[in-house]
Scaffold this active site. Structure first.
Site, PDB file in Angstrom:
ATOM      1  N   ASP A  99      43.913  43.597  42.860  1.00  0.00           N
ATOM      2  CA  ASP A  99      42.897  43.752  43.905  1.00  0.00           C
ATOM      3  C   ASP A  99      43.510  43.257  45.226  1.00  0.00           C
ATOM      4  O   ASP A  99      44.192  44.011  45.915  1.00  0.00           O
ATOM      5  CB  ASP A  99      41.661  42.959  43.448  1.00  0.00           C
ATOM      6  CG  ASP A  99      40.474  43.031  44.392  1.00  0.00           C
ATOM      7  OD1 ASP A  99      40.549  43.727  45.402  1.00  0.00           O
ATOM      8  OD2 ASP A  99      39.455  42.368  44.110  1.00  0.00           O
ATOM      9  N   LYS A 147      43.775  48.424  43.684  1.00  0.00           N
ATOM     10  CA  LYS A 147      42.897  48.672  44.837  1.00  0.00           C
ATOM     11  C   LYS A 147      43.765  48.590  46.098  1.00  0.00           C
ATOM     12  O   LYS A 147      43.811  47.565  46.776  1.00  0.00           O
ATOM     13  CB  LYS A 147      41.775  47.636  44.878  1.00  0.00           C
ATOM     14  CG  LYS A 147      40.722  47.829  43.793  1.00  0.00           C
ATOM     15  CD  LYS A 147      39.590  46.831  43.986  1.00  0.00           C
ATOM     16  CE  LYS A 147      38.571  46.911  42.855  1.00  0.00           C
ATOM     17  NZ  LYS A 147      37.700  45.720  42.806  1.00  0.00           N
ATOM     18  N   ASP A 159      35.683  43.257  33.139  1.00  0.00           N
ATOM     19  CA  ASP A 159      34.338  42.731  32.957  1.00  0.00           C
ATOM     20  C   ASP A 159      33.621  42.486  34.276  1.00  0.00           C
ATOM     21  O   ASP A 159      34.233  42.355  35.325  1.00  0.00           O
ATOM     22  CB  ASP A 159      34.393  41.391  32.219  1.00  0.00           C
ATOM     23  CG  ASP A 159      34.917  40.270  33.126  1.00  0.00           C
ATOM     24  OD1 ASP A 159      35.983  40.458  33.742  1.00  0.00           O
ATOM     25  OD2 ASP A 159      34.239  39.235  33.238  1.00  0.00           O
ATOM     26  N   ASP A 206      45.408  44.374  34.260  1.00  0.00           N
ATOM     27  CA  ASP A 206      44.348  45.390  34.276  1.00  0.00           C
ATOM     28  C   ASP A 206      44.169  45.954  35.671  1.00  0.00           C
ATOM     29  O   ASP A 206      44.079  47.158  35.867  1.00  0.00           O
ATOM     30  CB  ASP A 206      43.026  44.807  33.740  1.00  0.00           C
ATOM     31  CG  ASP A 206      42.613  43.504  34.428  1.00  0.00           C
ATOM     32  OD1 ASP A 206      43.395  42.951  35.228  1.00  0.00           O
ATOM     33  OD2 ASP A 206      41.502  43.025  34.157  1.00  0.00           O
ATOM     34  N   PHE A 221      33.946  47.646  42.864  1.00  0.00           N
ATOM     35  CA  PHE A 221      34.049  46.897  41.611  1.00  0.00           C
ATOM     36  C   PHE A 221      33.960  47.854  40.421  1.00  0.00           C
ATOM     37  O   PHE A 221      33.129  48.755  40.394  1.00  0.00           O
ATOM     38  CB  PHE A 221      32.950  45.850  41.539  1.00  0.00           C
ATOM     39  CG  PHE A 221      33.239  44.783  40.539  1.00  0.00           C
ATOM     40  CD1 PHE A 221      34.119  43.754  40.830  1.00  0.00           C
ATOM     41  CD2 PHE A 221      32.647  44.811  39.289  1.00  0.00           C
ATOM     42  CE1 PHE A 221      34.413  42.772  39.887  1.00  0.00           C
ATOM     43  CE2 PHE A 221      32.922  43.836  38.339  1.00  0.00           C
ATOM     44  CZ  PHE A 221      33.803  42.812  38.642  1.00  0.00           C
ATOM     45  N   VAL A 222      34.831  47.652  39.437  1.00  0.00           N
ATOM     46  CA  VAL A 222      34.835  48.502  38.235  1.00  0.00           C
ATOM     47  C   VAL A 222      34.770  47.644  36.967  1.00  0.00           C
ATOM     48  O   VAL A 222      35.188  46.485  36.970  1.00  0.00           O
ATOM     49  CB  VAL A 222      36.098  49.398  38.180  1.00  0.00           C
ATOM     50  CG1 VAL A 222      36.024  50.516  39.195  1.00  0.00           C
ATOM     51  CG2 VAL A 222      37.377  48.590  38.366  1.00  0.00           C
TER      52      VAL A 222
HETATM   53  P1  IMP Z   1      43.530  39.729  42.840  1.00  0.00           P
HETATM   54  O1  IMP Z   1      44.110  38.354  42.749  1.00  0.00           O
HETATM   55  O2  IMP Z   1      42.556  39.844  43.985  1.00  0.00           O
HETATM   56  O3  IMP Z   1      44.573  40.823  42.881  1.00  0.00           O
HETATM   57  O4  IMP Z   1      42.609  39.930  41.564  1.00  0.00           O
HETATM   58  C1  IMP Z   1      43.116  40.215  40.323  1.00  0.00           C
HETATM   59  C2  IMP Z   1      42.119  39.904  39.218  1.00  0.00           C
HETATM   60  O5  IMP Z   1      40.774  40.014  39.669  1.00  0.00           O
HETATM   61  C3  IMP Z   1      42.237  40.905  38.090  1.00  0.00           C
HETATM   62  O6  IMP Z   1      43.159  40.486  37.137  1.00  0.00           O
HETATM   63  C4  IMP Z   1      40.825  40.962  37.545  1.00  0.00           C
HETATM   64  O7  IMP Z   1      40.642  39.955  36.582  1.00  0.00           O
HETATM   65  C5  IMP Z   1      39.942  40.640  38.716  1.00  0.00           C
HETATM   66  N1  IMP Z   1      39.336  41.857  39.352  1.00  0.00           N
HETATM   67  C6  IMP Z   1      39.623  42.369  40.557  1.00  0.00           C
HETATM   68  N2  IMP Z   1      38.899  43.464  40.828  1.00  0.00           N
HETATM   69  C7  IMP Z   1      38.103  43.657  39.744  1.00  0.00           C
HETATM   70  C8  IMP Z   1      37.130  44.670  39.412  1.00  0.00           C
HETATM   71  O8  IMP Z   1      36.838  45.624  40.154  1.00  0.00           O
HETATM   72  N3  IMP Z   1      36.539  44.534  38.182  1.00  0.00           N
HETATM   73  C9  IMP Z   1      36.838  43.506  37.324  1.00  0.00           C
HETATM   74  N4  IMP Z   1      37.737  42.559  37.602  1.00  0.00           N
HETATM   75  C10 IMP Z   1      38.379  42.635  38.800  1.00  0.00           C
END
Ligand code: IMP
Length: 181
Positions: free
Chosen positions: A109, A137, A165, A106, A158-159
């Site tokens: 980040d 992001k 969610d 989805d 945050f979205v």
């Molecule tokens: P990362 O490990 O920081 O890249 O985070 C990835 C996971 O964080 C995604 O699969 C989402 O489940 C969650 N996530 C990151 N940013 C958001 C957001 O803005 N809204 C909701 N879930 C997020």
């Protein structure tokens, strides 16, 4: 019609991407994957929970022979990554070995989730690996990962909605909303 704002767990969110914008972009990515994987039959790995809606739409937009399975590796709680990655659940080496894998996410980040998962996946000896993420992001990325298919590059806000969610809520919203300042 998007509402001018919504509240989830007491926080206000503003419209960001409409379901029409999302559908158009998902259609384009599906066409691109169909071209890139012509003559192959990729295995999609959809990352639960967040990617379920994107995955359902994306594979319907792919006009190629393919299969899909669902995995779980999220470590995210609240508005910030907890930084603890659980090991991948729902995947065996025999599912992956020799397959052209396309991970469906989805949102990427910081990229920590993907950069910790990719070596685990590599041990299962896929023929190839690509990532399709609806949202990225870009400014938050802390890891060097290749994302072959990006829906939208978005700012570090945050979205929610379209599967994403905030503490379990908001996944059913058809459009994507962004945390209000
Ligand atoms: P990362 O490990 O920081 O890249 O985070 C990835 C996971 O964080 C995604 O699969 C989402 O489940 C969650 N996530 C990151 N940013 C958001 C957001 O803005 N809204 C909701 N879930 C997020």
């Amino acid at each position: 019609m998007m509402k001018d704002h919504i509240k989830v767990h007491g926080l206000a969110f503003r419209p960001y991407l409409s379901q029409e914008q999302i559908a158009e972009r998902v259609g384009e990515i599906g066409q691109q994957i169909s071209r890139d994987y012509e003559g192959k039959s990729p295995l999609f790995l959809a990352v639960l929970n967040g990617a379920f809606m994107f995955a359902a739409d994306l594979i319907r937009a792919c006009a190629i022979d393919c299969s899909i399975t669902f995995i779980r590796l999220s470590s995210y709680e609240g508005l910030n990554s907890s930084g603890k990655l659980k090991t991948v659940i729902g995947l065996q080496k025999e599912d992956v070995k020799g397959q052209d894998v396309i991970i469906i996410e989805d949102i990427v980040d910081t990229g920590h989730t993907m950069s910790e998962f990719l070596p685990q996946l590599a041990e299962m000896e896929p023929a190839s690996v690509a990532i399709a993420s609806l949202l990225v992001k870009t400014e938050a990325l802390e890891c060097d990962i290749d994302i072959q298919y990006t829906g939208f590059e978005i700012p570090m806000k945050f979205v929610i909605g379209y599967g994403l969610d905030y503490d379990g809520r908001g996944r059913n919203i058809p459009d994507i909303y962004q945390l209000a300042d």
